[in-house]
Design an enzyme around this catalytic site. Structure first.
Site, PDB file in Angstrom:
ATOM      1  CG  HIS A 184      -2.089  -0.814   1.199  1.00 27.03           C
ATOM      2  ND1 HIS A 184      -2.555  -1.489   2.312  1.00 27.03           N
ATOM      3  CD2 HIS A 184      -2.952  -1.116   0.200  1.00 27.03           C
ATOM      4  CE1 HIS A 184      -3.636  -2.182   1.989  1.00 27.03           C
ATOM      5  NE2 HIS A 184      -3.891  -1.970   0.707  1.00 27.03           N
ATOM      6  CB  CYS A 278      -2.278   0.342   8.794  1.00 25.11           C
ATOM      7  SG  CYS A 278      -1.201   0.051   7.375  1.00 25.11           S
TER       8      CYS A 278
END
Length: 285
Positions: A184, A278
């Protein structure tokens, strides 16, 4: 999607200028059902023991640091059977009060997207969108003052970049990730303040590195060692930068630029492939 044909410029960074912490509104999800029962990234190993109580203790410390700093933390209820829901950044992208939902690539996480979008709609967010293309929320969409930086290569699709640009009405810069450890964008790049960023050059394709170099010539470049401990999975409020404890060199360089590093131990949650950023979904007004 290739970047739009816009002038690639960035305000010159002032490494020693005074920094200002601005209150943020954050959405988090307690890791009540956190476990590693499958592997969808290189950090996950179902055979490695996970201590959910320790993960919760570490997560609570991060939440407390945010609230002590004056940030507003809201909570979404965790859902049994969705162990990765703790990684709230993947649940949606919120910019200018508009909410683009997430559409996950892996079936194990598919139900998280609707759960997060329901939360926003139940709380009065009126400009929401069910995505047509695969995007994994603010894990792959990071906003600076001038751009939306959009990752692709492992999770979010390039087609999602145009969808985000049309929905938010902001220019999107597509950045290809090439190292599966940094799957990511928020594992390889962090927004510090305004158009100031830090990133790991080795995580990107040559074209993406060239684009970043031209657009953000004063960016802070992380060492491989700091990147490997998820040092770039950090959250900044403009002065305080919350980052993983082991990222020592990165913390020192942030301090030299006038930021205040706030090291946090989220080692148990790293077993699922995530850390501070996150677990942090900023609700940008």
């Amino acid at each position: 999607m290739t970047a739009p044909a816009l002038a690639l410029s960035s305000p010159a960074a002032a490494p020693t200028r005074p920094r200002t912490s601005r209150p943020r509104r954050i959405l988090m999800c307690r890791p009540e059902f956190f476990e590693v029962s499958y592997a969808i990234n290189p950090w996950m190993n179902p055979d490695r023991p996970v201590d959910t109580d320790l993960a919760t203790t570490q997560w609570e410390r991060l939440r407390a640091l945010y609230t002590e700093a004056g940030h507003t933390v809201e909570l979404i209820d965790p859902v049994p059977g969705l162990p990765d829901m703790v990684y709230a950044a993947n649940g949606a992208t919120v910019i200018d009060g508009k909410v683009l939902g997430a559409r996950f690539r892996n079936p194990e996480r598919a139900a998280e997207g609707p759960a997060y979008l329901d939360w926003f709609r139940d709380r009065g967010f009126t400009e929401t969108r069910d995505p047509r293309h695969v995007n994994e929320g603010a894990g792959d969409f990071l906003a600076t003052d001038s751009w939306i930086l959009a990752g692709h290569g492992f999770r979010s699709s390039p087609e999602s970049h145009r969808e985000a640009q049309e929905f938010f009405g902001r220019p999107v810069l597509g950045l290809e990730l090439t190292d599966p450890r940094y799957y990511h964008l928020d594992t390889a790049l962090a927004v510090l303040d305004g158009d100031e960023i830090m990133y790991n050059p080795a995580a990107f394709s040559p074209a993406a590195r060239a684009l970043l170099d031209r657009t953000f010539p004063d960016a802070l470049l992380a060492t491989p060692e700091d990147a490997a401990v998820f040092g770039l999975n950090a959250f900044s409020d403009g002065r305080d930068v919350y980052l993983p404890e082991p990222a020592h060199h990165l913390a020192a360089r942030l301090r030299a630029r006038g930021f205040r590093p706030r090291p946090v131990d989220l080692s148990e949650l790293l077993k699922g492939g995530g850390s501070i950023k996150c677990c942090t979904l900023e609700l940008r007004p």
